[in-house]
Design an enzyme around this catalytic site. Structure first.
Site, PDB file in Angstrom:
ATOM      1  N   TYR A 135       0.770  -1.111   0.322  1.00  0.00           N
ATOM      2  CA  TYR A 135      -0.094   0.077  -0.035  1.00  0.00           C
ATOM      3  C   TYR A 135       0.736   1.207   0.223  1.00  0.00           C
ATOM      4  CZ  TYR A 135      -4.753  -1.719   0.644  1.00  0.00           C
ATOM      5  OH  TYR A 135      -5.962  -2.208   0.690  1.00  0.00           O
ATOM      6  N   LYS A 190       3.063 -15.352   2.976  1.00  0.00           N
ATOM      7  CA  LYS A 190       3.359 -15.966   1.739  1.00  0.00           C
ATOM      8  C   LYS A 190       4.753 -16.149   1.475  1.00  0.00           C
ATOM      9  CE  LYS A 190       1.659 -17.524  -2.223  1.00  0.00           C
ATOM     10  NZ  LYS A 190       0.828 -18.744  -2.482  1.00  0.00           N
ATOM     11  N   ASP A 222      -3.209 -17.966   0.545  1.00  0.00           N
ATOM     12  CA  ASP A 222      -4.046 -18.872   0.087  1.00  0.00           C
ATOM     13  C   ASP A 222      -4.902 -19.873   0.827  1.00  0.00           C
ATOM     14  OD1 ASP A 222      -1.693 -20.128   0.063  1.00  0.00           O
ATOM     15  OD2 ASP A 222      -1.809 -20.801  -1.864  1.00  0.00           O
ATOM     16  N   ASP A 246      -6.369  -6.786   4.095  1.00  0.00           N
ATOM     17  CA  ASP A 246      -7.630  -5.960   3.353  1.00  0.00           C
ATOM     18  C   ASP A 246      -8.669  -7.155   2.642  1.00  0.00           C
ATOM     19  OD1 ASP A 246      -9.168  -4.065   2.086  1.00  0.00           O
ATOM     20  OD2 ASP A 246      -8.259  -4.468   0.470  1.00  0.00           O
ATOM     21  N   ASP A 250     -12.401  -8.579   4.586  1.00  0.00           N
ATOM     22  CA  ASP A 250     -13.743  -8.815   3.809  1.00  0.00           C
ATOM     23  C   ASP A 250     -14.259 -10.197   3.693  1.00  0.00           C
ATOM     24  OD1 ASP A 250     -13.552  -5.935   3.325  1.00  0.00           O
ATOM     25  OD2 ASP A 250     -14.069  -6.267   1.176  1.00  0.00           O
TER      26      ASP A 250
HETATM   27  C1  IPM Z   1     -10.288  -0.970   3.873  1.00  0.00           C
HETATM   28  C2  IPM Z   1     -10.870  -0.258   2.458  1.00  0.00           C
HETATM   29  C3  IPM Z   1      -9.336   0.495   1.879  1.00  0.00           C
HETATM   30  C4  IPM Z   1      -8.360  -0.327   2.076  1.00  0.00           C
HETATM   31  C5  IPM Z   1      -9.737   1.284   0.841  1.00  0.00           C
HETATM   32  C6  IPM Z   1     -11.053   2.322   0.811  1.00  0.00           C
HETATM   33  C7  IPM Z   1      -8.488   2.334   0.639  1.00  0.00           C
HETATM   34  O1  IPM Z   1     -10.899  -1.434   1.331  1.00  0.00           O
HETATM   35  O2  IPM Z   1     -10.453  -0.180   4.741  1.00  0.00           O
HETATM   36  O3  IPM Z   1     -10.416  -2.250   3.872  1.00  0.00           O
HETATM   37  O4  IPM Z   1      -7.923  -0.952   0.940  1.00  0.00           O
HETATM   38  O5  IPM Z   1      -7.638  -0.450   3.043  1.00  0.00           O
HETATM   39 MG    MG Z   2     -11.048  -3.496   2.181  1.00  0.00          MG
END
Ligand code: IPM
Ligand code: MG
Length: 364
Positions: A135, A190, A222, A246, A250
């Site tokens: 990032y 990884k 993975d 990240d 999710d």
């Molecule tokens: C998160 C989001 C952010 C990230 C984006 C909006 C920059 O996906 O907070 O997980 O990738 O960190």
């Molecule tokens: Mg995210």
């Protein structure tokens, strides 16, 4: 309690308003300062993270953040895109430790796409390093072909990078968090392919010697993605880098049925923190009054716990949220037609939590 309130874009203002109402219900000495961020700030002031907003955050003890982003900014140059606001805040305040709990509330067991026996009772904590990795690694950019055959760029690149102190400090945060829970920590890497994550793994092992009471294991990312849907309850605390975190957070969020339920805290080495829902700005449902405010409300609870050391206030909010779920109140994202459930909007959900808090406070 000085709080900078950055509602942002899309559903941000609607959900943040409910979290503020919940904090006010606790009758705390709040000093709120509102500031523009993301697309809203770009529209008004030409930048997603204006100086004035940074100053307000600097004066505060914590930031309550909604969400940023909208497809209509997709064509803006990268540094003006709404996402730069959240990345800029993380970097500016050194918010390297991101806590993303994924808890399945028993009332919502059917909202998960996985079978109830796989997910019921799920309670895991993902700790994502938030200010390093690909990032923020340099160099990044585009390069044109050296033979000048093309006018434009012919390749693009980002740099994956971690320094030893960066890994060490997130490792300490993770081991301490694991110590307070089941004393099991999974480090996701990884290391079989990437130098960065071979290094990550080595430092994790080194730091683990200071925490002999915590069992550390390692998993490739993975495989971790697979295990999260196969047997998620085998995890307790996961620590990983920015990019893998990240993605995995999710995935973990969705195990609980809706990303609309999950809070997050991003902390630095002091008690300063940014608290935001794990979900995004959802421009498709903005302004309709149907977004789930619970992730933001639960983020406010995390703020009380981590920045203000007020675990009674935090627990009061969490108990109130459980009560409204038990009453059968559901926003559209967690609504399943069936016995005893009522579909409600953003404001009704927030107000129900406020009333539950009023009830709890009267009793104590
Ligand atoms: C998160 C989001 C952010 C990230 C984006 C909006 C920059 O996906 O907070 O997980 O990738 O960190
Ligand atoms: Mg995210």
């Amino acid at each position: 309690m000085k709080i900078a309130v950055l509602a942002g874009d899309g559903i941000g203002p609607e959900i943040v308003a409910q979290a503020v109402a919940v904090l006010e219900a606790l009758k705390l000495p709040l000093q709120l300062e509102y500031a523009l961020v993301g697309g809203a700030a770009y529209e008004a002031l030409g930048h997603p993270l204006p100086e004035a907003t940074l100053e307000i955050c600097q004066r505060a003890d914590a930031i309550l953040f909604g969400a940023v982003g909208d497809w209509k900014y997709d064509s803006l140059e990268r540094k003006l895109r709404p996402e730069q606001a959240i990345l800029g805040l993380r970097k500016h305040f050194g918010l390297f430790a991101n806590f993303r709990p994924a808890i399945l509330y028993p009332e919502l067991a059917n909202a998960s796409s996985l079978k109830p026996e796989i997910v019921s009772g799920l309670d895991i904590l993902i700790i994502r390093e938030l200010t390093g990795d690909i990032y923020f690694g340099q160099p990044r950019g585009r390069r044109a072909a050296s033979d000048g055959e093309f006018d434009g760029a012919t390749e693009a690149f980002d740099t994956m990078r971690y320094s030893e102190p960066e890994i060490r400090r997130i490792a300490h945060v993770a081991f301490k968090a694991a110590r307070k829970r089941s004393k099991r920590l999974t480090s996701v890497d990884k290391a079989n392919v990437l130098e960065t994550f071979q290094f990550w793994k080595e430092i994790m092992i080194e730091v683990s010697k200071e925490y002999p009471d915590v069992a550390l294991d390692h998993m490739y990312v993975d495989n971790a993605a697979m295990q999260l849907v196969k047997a998620p309850k085998n995890f307790d605390v996961i620590v990983t880098g920015n990019m893998f975190g990240d993605i995995l957070s999710d995935e973990a969020a969705m195990l609980t049925g809706s990303i609309g339920m999950l809070p997050s805290a991003s902390l630095n080495t002091k008690s300063f923190g940014l608290y935001e829902p794990s979900h995004g700005s959802a421009p498709d449902i903005a302004g309709q009054g149907i977004a789930n405010p619970l992730a933001t409300i639960l983020s406010a609870a995390m703020m009380l716990r981590y920045t203000f050391n007020n675990s009674l206030g935090a627990t009061t909010i969490e108990v109130a949220v459980k009560q409204v779920l038990a009453q059968g109140l559901r926003t559209a994202d967690i609504f399943q037609a069936g016995a005893g459930t009522t579909k409600v909007g953003t404001v009704e959900m927030g107000q129900a939590v406020v009333e539950a808090i009023n009830g709890i406070m009267k009793k104590t």
